[in-house]
Write a protein that holds these residues in place. Sequence first.
Motif, PDB file in Angstrom:
ATOM      1  N   GLY A 163       0.795  -1.216   0.000  1.00 41.64           N
ATOM      2  CA  GLY A 163       0.000   0.000   0.000  1.00 41.64           C
ATOM      3  C   GLY A 163       0.831   1.271   0.000  1.00 41.64           C
ATOM      4  N   ARG A 164       2.145   1.121   0.067  1.00 41.78           N
ATOM      5  CA  ARG A 164       3.004   2.302   0.171  1.00 41.78           C
ATOM      6  C   ARG A 164       3.163   3.041  -1.151  1.00 41.78           C
ATOM      7  N   PHE A 165       3.047   2.312  -2.236  1.00 40.10           N
ATOM      8  CA  PHE A 165       3.313   2.921  -3.532  1.00 40.10           C
ATOM      9  C   PHE A 165       2.051   2.869  -4.394  1.00 40.10           C
ATOM     10  N   THR A 166       1.738   4.004  -4.994  1.00 41.83           N
ATOM     11  CA  THR A 166       0.602   4.084  -5.896  1.00 41.83           C
ATOM     12  C   THR A 166       1.029   4.768  -7.191  1.00 41.83           C
ATOM     13  N   ASP A 167       0.229   4.530  -8.228  1.00 44.95           N
ATOM     14  CA  ASP A 167       0.506   5.133  -9.527  1.00 44.95           C
ATOM     15  C   ASP A 167      -0.834   5.398 -10.199  1.00 44.95           C
ATOM     16  N   TYR A 168      -0.881   6.463 -11.004  1.00 46.11           N
ATOM     17  CA  TYR A 168      -2.130   6.844 -11.659  1.00 46.11           C
ATOM     18  C   TYR A 168      -1.854   7.279 -13.090  1.00 46.11           C
ATOM     19  N   VAL A 169      -2.822   7.052 -13.945  1.00 48.56           N
ATOM     20  CA  VAL A 169      -2.752   7.622 -15.280  1.00 48.56           C
ATOM     21  C   VAL A 169      -2.941   9.132 -15.149  1.00 48.56           C
ATOM     22  N   ASP A 170      -2.309   9.884 -16.013  1.00 49.97           N
ATOM     23  CA  ASP A 170      -2.323  11.345 -15.883  1.00 49.97           C
ATOM     24  C   ASP A 170      -3.734  11.928 -15.834  1.00 49.97           C
ATOM     25  N   SER A 171      -4.640  11.336 -16.577  1.00 45.49           N
ATOM     26  CA  SER A 171      -5.983  11.913 -16.689  1.00 45.49           C
ATOM     27  C   SER A 171      -6.790  11.849 -15.391  1.00 45.49           C
ATOM     28  N   VAL A 172      -6.343  11.051 -14.420  1.00 38.75           N
ATOM     29  CA  VAL A 172      -7.101  10.952 -13.157  1.00 38.75           C
ATOM     30  C   VAL A 172      -6.311  11.457 -11.965  1.00 38.75           C
ATOM     31  N   LYS A 173      -5.067  11.840 -12.177  1.00 38.38           N
ATOM     32  CA  LYS A 173      -4.249  12.322 -11.056  1.00 38.38           C
ATOM     33  C   LYS A 173      -4.912  13.531 -10.408  1.00 38.38           C
ATOM     34  N   GLY A 174      -4.961  13.509  -9.089  1.00 36.85           N
ATOM     35  CA  GLY A 174      -5.594  14.584  -8.348  1.00 36.85           C
ATOM     36  C   GLY A 174      -7.090  14.408  -8.174  1.00 36.85           C
ATOM     37  N   ARG A 175      -7.692  13.449  -8.868  1.00 34.72           N
ATOM     38  CA  ARG A 175      -9.130  13.200  -8.753  1.00 34.72           C
ATOM     39  C   ARG A 175      -9.435  11.818  -8.184  1.00 34.72           C
ATOM     40  N   PHE A 176      -8.643  10.824  -8.539  1.00 29.16           N
ATOM     41  CA  PHE A 176      -8.861   9.455  -8.088  1.00 29.16           C
ATOM     42  C   PHE A 176      -7.795   9.081  -7.065  1.00 29.16           C
ATOM     43  N   THR A 177      -8.195   8.249  -6.106  1.00 32.95           N
ATOM     44  CA  THR A 177      -7.261   7.750  -5.104  1.00 32.95           C
ATOM     45  C   THR A 177      -7.538   6.275  -4.858  1.00 32.95           C
ATOM     46  N   THR A 178      -6.486   5.465  -4.912  1.00 32.06           N
ATOM     47  CA  THR A 178      -6.636   4.056  -4.590  1.00 32.06           C
ATOM     48  C   THR A 178      -6.014   3.764  -3.234  1.00 32.06           C
ATOM     49  N   SER A 179      -6.611   2.820  -2.533  1.00 34.76           N
ATOM     50  CA  SER A 179      -6.105   2.415  -1.216  1.00 34.76           C
ATOM     51  C   SER A 179      -6.448   0.955  -1.008  1.00 34.76           C
ATOM     52  N   ARG A 180      -5.891   0.360   0.028  1.00 30.19           N
ATOM     53  CA  ARG A 180      -6.185  -1.041   0.307  1.00 30.19           C
ATOM     54  C   ARG A 180      -6.164  -1.274   1.810  1.00 30.19           C
ATOM     55  N   ASP A 181      -6.900  -2.294   2.213  1.00 29.60           N
ATOM     56  CA  ASP A 181      -6.931  -2.731   3.604  1.00 29.60           C
ATOM     57  C   ASP A 181      -6.662  -4.224   3.583  1.00 29.60           C
ATOM     58  N   ASN A 182      -5.432  -4.603   3.830  1.00 29.21           N
ATOM     59  CA  ASN A 182      -5.067  -6.016   3.732  1.00 29.21           C
ATOM     60  C   ASN A 182      -5.746  -6.862   4.808  1.00 29.21           C
ATOM     61  N   ALA A 183      -6.067  -6.256   5.931  1.00 30.58           N
ATOM     62  CA  ALA A 183      -6.745  -6.993   6.989  1.00 30.58           C
ATOM     63  C   ALA A 183      -8.152  -7.398   6.562  1.00 30.58           C
ATOM     64  N   LYS A 184      -8.746  -6.609   5.676  1.00 32.97           N
ATOM     65  CA  LYS A 184     -10.099  -6.878   5.204  1.00 32.97           C
ATOM     66  C   LYS A 184     -10.130  -7.453   3.787  1.00 32.97           C
ATOM     67  N   ASN A 185      -8.976  -7.630   3.190  1.00 32.00           N
ATOM     68  CA  ASN A 185      -8.898  -8.109   1.805  1.00 32.00           C
ATOM     69  C   ASN A 185      -9.687  -7.208   0.854  1.00 32.00           C
ATOM     70  N   MET A 186      -9.496  -5.903   1.010  1.00 35.06           N
ATOM     71  CA  MET A 186     -10.254  -4.947   0.212  1.00 35.06           C
ATOM     72  C   MET A 186      -9.314  -3.955  -0.478  1.00 35.06           C
ATOM     73  N   VAL A 187      -9.704  -3.545  -1.673  1.00 36.55           N
ATOM     74  CA  VAL A 187      -9.056  -2.460  -2.395  1.00 36.55           C
ATOM     75  C   VAL A 187     -10.135  -1.472  -2.788  1.00 36.55           C
ATOM     76  N   TYR A 188      -9.784  -0.195  -2.763  1.00 43.33           N
ATOM     77  CA  TYR A 188     -10.762   0.847  -3.041  1.00 43.33           C
ATOM     78  C   TYR A 188     -10.241   1.793  -4.103  1.00 43.33           C
ATOM     79  N   LEU A 189     -11.183   2.379  -4.832  1.00 39.75           N
ATOM     80  CA  LEU A 189     -10.853   3.453  -5.758  1.00 39.75           C
ATOM     81  C   LEU A 189     -11.864   4.570  -5.530  1.00 39.75           C
TER      82      LEU A 189
END
Length: 124
Positions: free
Chosen positions: A55-81
């Motif tokens: 979860g330390r490193f993220t990357d985004y396509v230029d067209s969504v930078k500043g608008r979209f954010t991804t995260s994850r919760d490994n304890a819950k087996n979940m990823v979010y956008l």
Amino acid sequence: QVQLVESGGGLVQAGNSLRLSCAASGRTFSSTAMGWFRQAPGKEREFVASISWSGRFTDYVDSVKGRFTTSRDNAKNMVYLQLNSLKPEDTAVYYCAGTPTAYPGTNKDGYVYWGQGTQVTVSS
């Protein structure tokens, strides 16, 4: 093996927000890098965002930078956008994907696990 199920898509007006969720099953989720892709009608599936297994490193396509954010919760087996300031050109089916490496890439061919997708439609 990791199974993925997306949820959270819908129809929203431009400028509004949505939060996509991706539920993963499988014991190896915490060592699986994750990505988000989208595919609009008549277009190729394109990279949107990725997150390393830690979860330390993220990357985004230029067209969504500043608008979209991804995260994850490994304890819950979940990823979010988190999708903010949505635009009509963000309309697509959104897929979460996984690859059994520490650091994900932007190439869809590098991902092994795929969800079924969730539709996001943004009206103007």
